[in-house]
Design an enzyme around this catalytic site. Sequence first.
Site, short mmCIF file in Angstrom:
data_model
loop_
_atom_site.label_atom_id
_atom_site.label_comp_id
_atom_site.label_asym_id
_atom_site.label_seq_id
_atom_site.Cartn_x
_atom_site.Cartn_y
_atom_site.Cartn_z
N GLY A 172 -7.23 19.88 -20.67
CA GLY A 172 -6.68 21.20 -20.89
C GLY A 172 -7.19 21.75 -22.20
CD GLN A 206 -6.78 23.26 -27.90
OE1 GLN A 206 -6.51 23.49 -26.74
NE2 GLN A 206 -6.95 22.03 -28.37
CB CYS A 265 -4.20 17.72 -29.17
SG CYS A 265 -4.55 19.48 -29.33
CG LEU A 266 -9.69 18.61 -26.28
CD1 LEU A 266 -10.38 19.68 -25.44
CD2 LEU A 266 -10.47 17.31 -26.23
CG HIS A 320 -0.58 19.79 -24.90
ND1 HIS A 320 -0.53 18.62 -25.63
CD2 HIS A 320 -1.66 20.48 -25.39
CE1 HIS A 320 -1.50 18.62 -26.53
NE2 HIS A 320 -2.21 19.74 -26.40
CD GLU A 321 -3.74 22.73 -22.88
OE1 GLU A 321 -4.08 23.46 -23.82
OE2 GLU A 321 -4.01 21.51 -22.85
CG HIS A 334 -2.63 24.41 -27.91
ND1 HIS A 334 -2.93 24.02 -29.19
CD2 HIS A 334 -2.91 23.35 -27.12
CE1 HIS A 334 -3.37 22.76 -29.17
NE2 HIS A 334 -3.35 22.33 -27.93
NI NI Z 1 -3.99 20.44 -27.30
#
Ligand code: NI
Length: 194
Positions: A60, A65, A113-114, A155-156, A159
């Site tokens: 995701g 991000q 998380c990225l 989670h997304e 963000h």
């Molecule tokens: Ni994330």
Amino acid sequence: MTDKTKQECYDGNVLPVVQMGHPILLERAKEVLPEHVSTAHIQRLIKDMRETMLAAPGIGIAAPQVGESLRIIVFRIPPGKEKGCLEGVPPTALINPGYEKVGDEMVKDWEGCLSVKGKRGRVPRYERIRYWGLTEKGVRVERTADGWLSRIVQHECDHLNGILYPQLVEEDDIIEEAWRSPLLLPEPETVVSN
Ligand code: NI
């Protein structure tokens, strides 16, 4: 083996992923006007987000991000892997997404998380949600999700409201280096990095 299959070729560019500490990750991202969904800018951004997610690899990603403070998320579950989702979820974009819990059940599980490279933590999430948003074609959809997909969508969406998962890890729980417990991690292409 590369994570990118023929079906998952979106002709986008891999963008740099901003890391925790960058102020854009703390902002409330802006709504996308419905009439802007079809613009080249938004369509290109979605393609690039997909490509960036697949290349990471991640499951995701949210527009902040990749440096765009807009309410757009992209997510997927690779098919046949785990978490009871044999058919998987193909890469899916949602614009101006939202969700609400269905029932009160909470479940804690590992997340990465990225934008928080090399770390992971146990995060409590609603087991079941109803979520909605616009597709990249501008069509409103509303669905329910449980388990892993429910976790990814929450989670997304976080963000887009300036929330990173470490803020949700409970005090007596841990955030640890991802490499410390390799046996607990899924296969590399399915690491839960959103
Ligand atoms: Ni994330």
